[in-house]
Scaffold this active site. Structure first.
Site, PDB file in Angstrom:
ATOM      1  N   TYR A 138       0.776  -1.125   0.068  1.00  0.00           N
ATOM      2  CA  TYR A 138       0.002  -0.139  -0.107  1.00  0.00           C
ATOM      3  C   TYR A 138       1.050   1.312  -0.041  1.00  0.00           C
ATOM      4  O   TYR A 138       1.092   1.698   1.204  1.00  0.00           O
ATOM      5  CB  TYR A 138      -1.042   0.082   1.262  1.00  0.00           C
ATOM      6  CG  TYR A 138      -2.173  -0.974   1.300  1.00  0.00           C
ATOM      7  CD1 TYR A 138      -2.362  -1.742   0.162  1.00  0.00           C
ATOM      8  CD2 TYR A 138      -2.513  -1.235   2.419  1.00  0.00           C
ATOM      9  CE1 TYR A 138      -3.218  -2.933   0.252  1.00  0.00           C
ATOM     10  CE2 TYR A 138      -3.677  -2.358   2.648  1.00  0.00           C
ATOM     11  CZ  TYR A 138      -4.093  -2.958   1.660  1.00  0.00           C
ATOM     12  OH  TYR A 138      -4.846  -4.166   1.826  1.00  0.00           O
ATOM     13  N   LYS A 169      -1.409  -8.018  -2.033  1.00  0.00           N
ATOM     14  CA  LYS A 169      -2.631  -7.624  -1.946  1.00  0.00           C
ATOM     15  C   LYS A 169      -2.641  -6.135  -2.206  1.00  0.00           C
ATOM     16  O   LYS A 169      -1.937  -5.367  -1.796  1.00  0.00           O
ATOM     17  CB  LYS A 169      -2.875  -7.918  -0.365  1.00  0.00           C
ATOM     18  CG  LYS A 169      -4.400  -7.556  -0.031  1.00  0.00           C
ATOM     19  CD  LYS A 169      -4.577  -8.134   1.557  1.00  0.00           C
ATOM     20  CE  LYS A 169      -5.857  -8.135   1.915  1.00  0.00           C
ATOM     21  NZ  LYS A 169      -6.299  -6.797   2.478  1.00  0.00           N
TER      22      LYS A 169
HETATM   23  P1  FBP Z   1     -10.952  -4.285   3.335  1.00  0.00           P
HETATM   24  O1  FBP Z   1     -11.319  -5.360   2.570  1.00  0.00           O
HETATM   25  O2  FBP Z   1     -11.791  -4.280   4.646  1.00  0.00           O
HETATM   26  O3  FBP Z   1     -10.270  -3.285   3.123  1.00  0.00           O
HETATM   27  O4  FBP Z   1      -9.718  -4.999   4.394  1.00  0.00           O
HETATM   28  C1  FBP Z   1      -8.234  -5.161   3.590  1.00  0.00           C
HETATM   29  C2  FBP Z   1      -7.296  -4.424   4.450  1.00  0.00           C
HETATM   30  O5  FBP Z   1      -6.078  -4.589   3.765  1.00  0.00           O
HETATM   31  C3  FBP Z   1      -7.327  -5.141   5.945  1.00  0.00           C
HETATM   32  O6  FBP Z   1      -6.444  -6.225   5.963  1.00  0.00           O
HETATM   33  C4  FBP Z   1      -6.855  -3.736   6.700  1.00  0.00           C
HETATM   34  O7  FBP Z   1      -7.272  -3.677   7.872  1.00  0.00           O
HETATM   35  C5  FBP Z   1      -7.435  -2.645   5.876  1.00  0.00           C
HETATM   36  O8  FBP Z   1      -7.509  -3.073   4.498  1.00  0.00           O
HETATM   37  C6  FBP Z   1      -6.500  -1.582   5.957  1.00  0.00           C
HETATM   38  O9  FBP Z   1      -7.015  -0.501   5.011  1.00  0.00           O
HETATM   39  P2  FBP Z   1      -6.477   0.850   4.992  1.00  0.00           P
HETATM   40  O10 FBP Z   1      -5.027   0.893   5.393  1.00  0.00           O
HETATM   41  O11 FBP Z   1      -6.607   1.576   3.780  1.00  0.00           O
HETATM   42  O12 FBP Z   1      -7.204   1.764   6.098  1.00  0.00           O
END
Ligand code: FBP
Length: 245
Positions: A138, A169
């Site tokens: 991310y 992911k």
């Molecule tokens: P979601 O499908 O609810 O978006 O979850 C995926 C995920 O990667 C979780 O594992 C994590 O808690 C969340 O998204 C983190 O999202 P962000 O950093 O965007 O708040």
């Protein structure tokens, strides 16, 4: 004891939100990990993502759904440049029953070097034990203006490949012009779509169908499942799409 063979495709159910976002993501029904464990079993998802606290109290091999133990965590309370540090070892994850381990890297953060270094060690250790490593990739932080831009998502995919991740992911890009390029950038690393905040069923299904058509291997979804009024039905629909696309 049930068999928990880990599948590198399909649908994973993510449930690390209590730490990442706080209990605000939950309601009376889904605030206990027992709810998602039960859901994961009934829906026969391909894996369940937990942090070590929930895994220690709620997971055992009788669950029959492979466990992905997330090794780093952060809260959203600290603010500033994103940094998520390791809070569980690979060895402990395996002792808790993990079939794979996960770790978030925020490339672009002032602290990316900390996360890349930790991920590097985890990748070596996990592969010595013979278990897959999943990168939540991310890009985020002071240099990233748009973390959903297709070129940034493709970069995130490549970071995971170069770091030796088996699965990456990724967030859904803000346009679908480069989904195939994202998959190419990941090379041999399998690509999974992250869910995001809850959207209506048809929007989610359209996204999943699009990414699977572009070569993604699966989805790793949290809120779009456990916040839904009918989580079992949602999983069933996504499974059908993944199977048939
Ligand atoms: P979601 O499908 O609810 O978006 O979850 C995926 C995920 O990667 C979780 O594992 C994590 O808690 C969340 O998204 C983190 O999202 P962000 O950093 O965007 O708040």
């Amino acid at each position: 004891m049930k068999k928990t063979k880990f599948k590198m495709s399909g649908i994973y159910l993510a449930y690390d939100h209590g730490m990442e976002h706080g209990p605000t993501d939950f309601n009376d029904r889904n605030i206990s990990p027992a709810f998602v464990i039960d859901l994961a079993k009934k829906a026969e998802v391909d894996a369940l993502v937990l942090l070590k606290g929930a895994a220690r109290k709620y997971y055992n091999n009788h669950v029959g759904v492979p466990l992905i133990l997330k090794l780093n965590q952060k809260t959203k309370l600290c603010g500033g440049e994103p940094l998520s540090t390791q809070t569980c070892s690979v060895k402990e994850a395996i002792a808790l029953g993990a079939a794979a381990v996960g770790y978030t890297v925020y490339a672009g953060s002032r602290y990316e070097h900390v996360m890349l270094k930790e991920f590097g060690k985890i990748e070596e250790e996990a592969h010595k034990y013979g278990i897959p490593v999943i990168m939540w990739s991310y890009p985020r932080g002071r240099t990233i203006n748009d973390d959903e831009a297709p070129d940034i998502i493709a970069y995130a995919a490549r970071v995971a490949f170069e770091m030796g991740a088996d699965i990456v992911k990724l967030k859904y890009p803000n346009n679908d012009s480069k989904l195939n390029w994202v998959v190419k950038a990941a090379d041999t690393t399998k690509v999974f779509l992250s869910g995001g905040s809850i959207v209506d069923g048809s929007t989610l299904e359209a996204r999943v169908s699009q990414v699977i058509g572009a070569g993604f291997s699966g989805v790793a979804v949290g809120r779009n499942i456990f916040q839904s009024d009918n989580p079992l039905e949602r999983i069933k629909r996504l499974k059908e799409i993944i199977k048939s696309t």
